[in-house]
Design a protein around this motif. Structure first.
Motif, PDB file in Angstrom:
ATOM      1  N   GLY A 227       0.806  -1.218   0.000  1.00  0.00           N
ATOM      2  CA  GLY A 227       0.000   0.000   0.000  1.00  0.00           C
ATOM      3  C   GLY A 227       0.839   1.266   0.000  1.00  0.00           C
ATOM      4  N   ILE A 228       1.903   1.262  -0.811  1.00  0.00           N
ATOM      5  CA  ILE A 228       2.834   2.387  -0.873  1.00  0.00           C
ATOM      6  C   ILE A 228       3.075   2.785  -2.318  1.00  0.00           C
ATOM      7  CG2 ILE A 228       3.992   1.793   1.293  1.00  0.00           C
ATOM      8  CD1 ILE A 228       6.228   0.515  -0.371  1.00  0.00           C
ATOM      9  N   SER A 229       3.753   3.915  -2.510  1.00  0.00           N
ATOM     10  CA  SER A 229       4.103   4.371  -3.855  1.00  0.00           C
ATOM     11  C   SER A 229       5.396   3.693  -4.321  1.00  0.00           C
ATOM     12  CB  SER A 229       4.310   5.885  -3.856  1.00  0.00           C
ATOM     13  OG  SER A 229       5.484   6.214  -3.134  1.00  0.00           O
ATOM     14  N   LYS A 230       5.667   3.822  -5.607  1.00  0.00           N
ATOM     15  CA  LYS A 230       6.900   3.272  -6.173  1.00  0.00           C
ATOM     16  C   LYS A 230       8.120   3.914  -5.515  1.00  0.00           C
ATOM     17  CE  LYS A 230       9.450   2.652 -10.456  1.00  0.00           C
ATOM     18  NZ  LYS A 230       9.501   2.920 -11.896  1.00  0.00           N
ATOM     19  N   SER A 231       8.078   5.218  -5.303  1.00  0.00           N
ATOM     20  CA  SER A 231       9.232   5.890  -4.700  1.00  0.00           C
ATOM     21  C   SER A 231       9.438   5.427  -3.256  1.00  0.00           C
ATOM     22  CB  SER A 231       9.098   7.406  -4.784  1.00  0.00           C
ATOM     23  OG  SER A 231       7.974   7.857  -4.077  1.00  0.00           O
ATOM     24  N   GLN A 232       8.361   5.178  -2.526  1.00  0.00           N
ATOM     25  CA  GLN A 232       8.503   4.656  -1.158  1.00  0.00           C
ATOM     26  C   GLN A 232       9.102   3.253  -1.180  1.00  0.00           C
ATOM     27  OE1 GLN A 232       4.328   5.357  -0.227  1.00  0.00           O
ATOM     28  NE2 GLN A 232       4.959   6.566   1.549  1.00  0.00           N
ATOM     29  N   LEU A 233       8.679   2.431  -2.147  1.00  0.00           N
ATOM     30  CA  LEU A 233       9.247   1.087  -2.278  1.00  0.00           C
ATOM     31  C   LEU A 233      10.735   1.170  -2.602  1.00  0.00           C
ATOM     32  CD1 LEU A 233       8.813  -1.998  -2.378  1.00  0.00           C
ATOM     33  CD2 LEU A 233       8.328  -1.726  -4.825  1.00  0.00           C
ATOM     34  N   GLU A 234      11.093   2.030  -3.548  1.00  0.00           N
ATOM     35  CA  GLU A 234      12.504   2.186  -3.929  1.00  0.00           C
ATOM     36  C   GLU A 234      13.344   2.623  -2.733  1.00  0.00           C
ATOM     37  OE1 GLU A 234      11.849   3.369  -8.616  1.00  0.00           O
ATOM     38  OE2 GLU A 234      11.941   4.963  -7.112  1.00  0.00           O
ATOM     39  N   GLU A 235      12.834   3.538  -1.939  1.00  0.00           N
ATOM     40  CA  GLU A 235      13.562   4.018  -0.758  1.00  0.00           C
ATOM     41  C   GLU A 235      13.728   2.905   0.272  1.00  0.00           C
ATOM     42  OE1 GLU A 235      15.557   6.687   1.830  1.00  0.00           O
ATOM     43  OE2 GLU A 235      15.167   6.712  -0.322  1.00  0.00           O
ATOM     44  N   ALA A 236      12.671   2.133   0.488  1.00  0.00           N
ATOM     45  CA  ALA A 236      12.741   1.035   1.457  1.00  0.00           C
ATOM     46  C   ALA A 236      13.736  -0.029   0.996  1.00  0.00           C
ATOM     47  CB  ALA A 236      11.363   0.429   1.679  1.00  0.00           C
ATOM     48  N   VAL A 237      13.750  -0.334  -0.295  1.00  0.00           N
ATOM     49  CA  VAL A 237      14.705  -1.308  -0.834  1.00  0.00           C
ATOM     50  C   VAL A 237      16.125  -0.763  -0.717  1.00  0.00           C
ATOM     51  CG1 VAL A 237      15.480  -2.468  -2.951  1.00  0.00           C
ATOM     52  CG2 VAL A 237      13.050  -2.475  -2.346  1.00  0.00           C
ATOM     53  N   ARG A 238      16.298   0.535  -0.960  1.00  0.00           N
ATOM     54  CA  ARG A 238      17.629   1.138  -0.828  1.00  0.00           C
ATOM     55  C   ARG A 238      18.141   0.995   0.609  1.00  0.00           C
ATOM     56  NH1 ARG A 238      20.000   5.320   1.061  1.00  0.00           N
ATOM     57  NH2 ARG A 238      18.139   6.439   1.697  1.00  0.00           N
ATOM     58  N   LYS A 239      17.249   1.200   1.578  1.00  0.00           N
ATOM     59  CA  LYS A 239      17.650   1.126   2.984  1.00  0.00           C
ATOM     60  C   LYS A 239      17.816  -0.305   3.487  1.00  0.00           C
ATOM     61  CE  LYS A 239      15.662   5.454   4.655  1.00  0.00           C
ATOM     62  NZ  LYS A 239      14.639   6.030   5.542  1.00  0.00           N
ATOM     63  N   ALA A 240      16.901  -1.201   3.076  1.00  0.00           N
ATOM     64  CA  ALA A 240      16.848  -2.532   3.684  1.00  0.00           C
ATOM     65  C   ALA A 240      17.386  -3.651   2.805  1.00  0.00           C
ATOM     66  CB  ALA A 240      15.401  -2.850   4.069  1.00  0.00           C
ATOM     67  N   GLY A 241      17.578  -3.374   1.516  1.00  0.00           N
ATOM     68  CA  GLY A 241      17.977  -4.438   0.598  1.00  0.00           C
ATOM     69  C   GLY A 241      16.761  -5.027  -0.086  1.00  0.00           C
ATOM     70  N   SER A 242      16.966  -6.054  -0.900  1.00  0.00           N
ATOM     71  CA  SER A 242      15.886  -6.588  -1.726  1.00  0.00           C
ATOM     72  C   SER A 242      15.053  -7.674  -1.049  1.00  0.00           C
ATOM     73  CB  SER A 242      16.450  -7.133  -3.044  1.00  0.00           C
ATOM     74  OG  SER A 242      17.323  -8.218  -2.781  1.00  0.00           O
ATOM     75  N   SER A 243      15.393  -8.041   0.160  1.00  0.00           N
ATOM     76  CA  SER A 243      14.611  -9.036   0.888  1.00  0.00           C
ATOM     77  C   SER A 243      13.233  -8.462   1.218  1.00  0.00           C
ATOM     78  CB  SER A 243      15.323  -9.424   2.182  1.00  0.00           C
ATOM     79  OG  SER A 243      14.425 -10.062   3.074  1.00  0.00           O
ATOM     80  N   ALA A 244      12.177  -9.173   0.817  1.00  0.00           N
ATOM     81  CA  ALA A 244      10.816  -8.707   1.082  1.00  0.00           C
ATOM     82  C   ALA A 244      10.566  -8.566   2.578  1.00  0.00           C
ATOM     83  CB  ALA A 244       9.801  -9.658   0.447  1.00  0.00           C
ATOM     84  N   ALA A 245      11.078  -9.492   3.364  1.00  0.00           N
ATOM     85  CA  ALA A 245      10.892  -9.430   4.825  1.00  0.00           C
ATOM     86  C   ALA A 245      11.591  -8.202   5.406  1.00  0.00           C
ATOM     87  CB  ALA A 245      11.408 -10.705   5.475  1.00  0.00           C
ATOM     88  N   ALA A 246      12.792  -7.904   4.928  1.00  0.00           N
ATOM     89  CA  ALA A 246      13.526  -6.744   5.425  1.00  0.00           C
ATOM     90  C   ALA A 246      12.833  -5.447   5.013  1.00  0.00           C
ATOM     91  CB  ALA A 246      14.968  -6.769   4.905  1.00  0.00           C
ATOM     92  N   VAL A 247      12.301  -5.402   3.806  1.00  0.00           N
ATOM     93  CA  VAL A 247      11.580  -4.217   3.344  1.00  0.00           C
ATOM     94  C   VAL A 247      10.306  -4.038   4.167  1.00  0.00           C
ATOM     95  CG1 VAL A 247      10.274  -3.236   1.413  1.00  0.00           C
ATOM     96  CG2 VAL A 247      12.558  -4.177   1.028  1.00  0.00           C
ATOM     97  N   GLU A 248       9.600  -5.123   4.406  1.00  0.00           N
ATOM     98  CA  GLU A 248       8.387  -5.041   5.223  1.00  0.00           C
ATOM     99  C   GLU A 248       8.708  -4.518   6.621  1.00  0.00           C
ATOM    100  OE1 GLU A 248       4.385  -7.607   6.000  1.00  0.00           O
ATOM    101  OE2 GLU A 248       6.215  -8.718   5.559  1.00  0.00           O
ATOM    102  N   GLU A 249       9.798  -4.983   7.200  1.00  0.00           N
ATOM    103  CA  GLU A 249      10.216  -4.516   8.526  1.00  0.00           C
ATOM    104  C   GLU A 249      10.600  -3.035   8.480  1.00  0.00           C
ATOM    105  OE1 GLU A 249      10.792  -4.240  12.425  1.00  0.00           O
ATOM    106  OE2 GLU A 249       9.884  -5.935  11.392  1.00  0.00           O
ATOM    107  N   GLU A 250      11.291  -2.618   7.423  1.00  0.00           N
ATOM    108  CA  GLU A 250      11.669  -1.210   7.260  1.00  0.00           C
ATOM    109  C   GLU A 250      10.418  -0.335   7.165  1.00  0.00           C
ATOM    110  OE1 GLU A 250      13.566   2.422   6.685  1.00  0.00           O
ATOM    111  OE2 GLU A 250      14.312   0.564   7.515  1.00  0.00           O
ATOM    112  N   LEU A 251       9.435  -0.767   6.400  1.00  0.00           N
ATOM    113  CA  LEU A 251       8.188  -0.008   6.270  1.00  0.00           C
ATOM    114  C   LEU A 251       7.448   0.057   7.605  1.00  0.00           C
ATOM    115  CD1 LEU A 251       7.017  -1.359   2.813  1.00  0.00           C
ATOM    116  CD2 LEU A 251       7.917   0.929   3.310  1.00  0.00           C
TER     117      LEU A 251
END
Length: 65
Positions: free
Chosen positions: A32-56
């Motif tokens: 439920g986020i924008s593309k730019s928010q996803l890109e930022e979360a991946v930049r911070k947490a890496g490409s792991s879906a679990a890590a991105v979910e935790e970052e969000l």
């Protein structure tokens, strides 16, 4: 082997691939986020879906989002 473009979800649901538009759509809808928010979360947490979910989740709790 090429990606099956008829498959709407990612091939490996444990990783986020920002290079595929259909995967970006899948993950932005899922979280439920924008593309730019996803890109930022991946930049911070890496490409792991679990890590991105935790970052969000962390961003939501701290009010960064």
């Amino acid at each position: 082997m090429a990606d099956d473009r008829t498959n709407r979800g990612p091939q490996d649901r444990s990783r986020i691939n920002l290079g595929e538009d259909y995967e970006v759509r899948y993950w932005t809808d899922k979280f439920g986020i924008s593309k730019s928010q996803l890109e930022e979360a991946v930049r911070k947490a890496g490409s792991s879906a679990a890590a991105v979910e935790e970052e969000l989740r962390r961003q939501t709790l701290s009010g960064d989002r």
